[in-house]
Motif scaffolding. Sequence first.
Motif, mmCIF file in Angstrom:
data_model
loop_
_atom_site.group_PDB
_atom_site.id
_atom_site.type_symbol
_atom_site.label_atom_id
_atom_site.label_comp_id
_atom_site.label_asym_id
_atom_site.label_seq_id
_atom_site.Cartn_x
_atom_site.Cartn_y
_atom_site.Cartn_z
ATOM 1 N N LEU A 289 0.821 -1.209 0.000
ATOM 2 C CA LEU A 289 0.000 0.000 0.000
ATOM 3 C C LEU A 289 0.855 1.260 0.000
ATOM 4 C CD1 LEU A 289 -2.746 -1.143 2.510
ATOM 5 C CD2 LEU A 289 -3.168 -0.409 0.159
ATOM 6 N N TYR B 215 -6.467 2.007 0.227
ATOM 7 C CA TYR B 215 -6.608 1.483 1.575
ATOM 8 C C TYR B 215 -8.073 1.157 1.833
ATOM 9 C CZ TYR B 215 -1.921 3.133 2.959
ATOM 10 O OH TYR B 215 -0.567 3.333 3.070
ATOM 11 N N ALA C 39 -5.873 -4.157 1.468
ATOM 12 C CA ALA C 39 -5.427 -3.640 0.183
ATOM 13 C C ALA C 39 -6.501 -3.959 -0.849
ATOM 14 C CB ALA C 39 -4.102 -4.272 -0.214
#
Length: 236
Positions: A67, A89, A95
């Motif tokens: 991420l 997010y 993810a």
Amino acid sequence: MNLSQLQAKCDQLVEQFNGEFVVLRRDLADAVQAVADLWEPVVTEHGGTVSDLHGMIHCTDVRGMLLLRTVGFRNPDSPPKPGVFAMRYGQGMSALLEDQRGTSIRVRKMPASVIPEQGERLIVRTGPVPVTPDERDSGPAEADWVLPFPVPDPEQQIPSGPVEWFVLYSFTPDSVQVAEVFLAAVVGIDSSSTVAILASTPLPRQVQPRQVVAENDDDFGDLLGKAQEGDGPSPA
């Protein structure tokens, strides 16, 4: 549920978003390697290896590294254009890949079961899956432990529950590289006793010419299950 139709949609989705999945596979391989490099001095100091890391620590760090490298510290203020898969997010630092048209795919490690006296092991399948490694994604040419998917027998009852879509990855035995990455339609991912993968397609390693799909082609709607952020337990 028609499993052959679900598999066809899985294949079509990977083909349609070939470029995005190629990039994701490389980003995931880089994240796994970066986490291994980060932890290697610490685990060595304590007389272990990266493969000794607790699964929750390891997978959370991989997800966080992925991420941070693809999204940054937080989601952008403006969403991407509809029809473009983009990482963001999700709840519990999940993810997510989303296309702003209702399709949401979470990135997770391949489901595993905990066997007493052996620790965490991948769910076993019959027959190895050949893998062609490249310089950044160094799975073996062939191995018994590569992503064992428990696909239900068509004559058996399909497990109940919503079908959710995941990008699933596995570690190499030393846990420092990615072994394989798949798009998969999964039921019960958080239960090692009932998890079943109803369809799966390996993520590509090379970009192919993009397939043009009409904007009004919404056949994925019923099958994707629209795995919305916040459905089910927090991801591992």
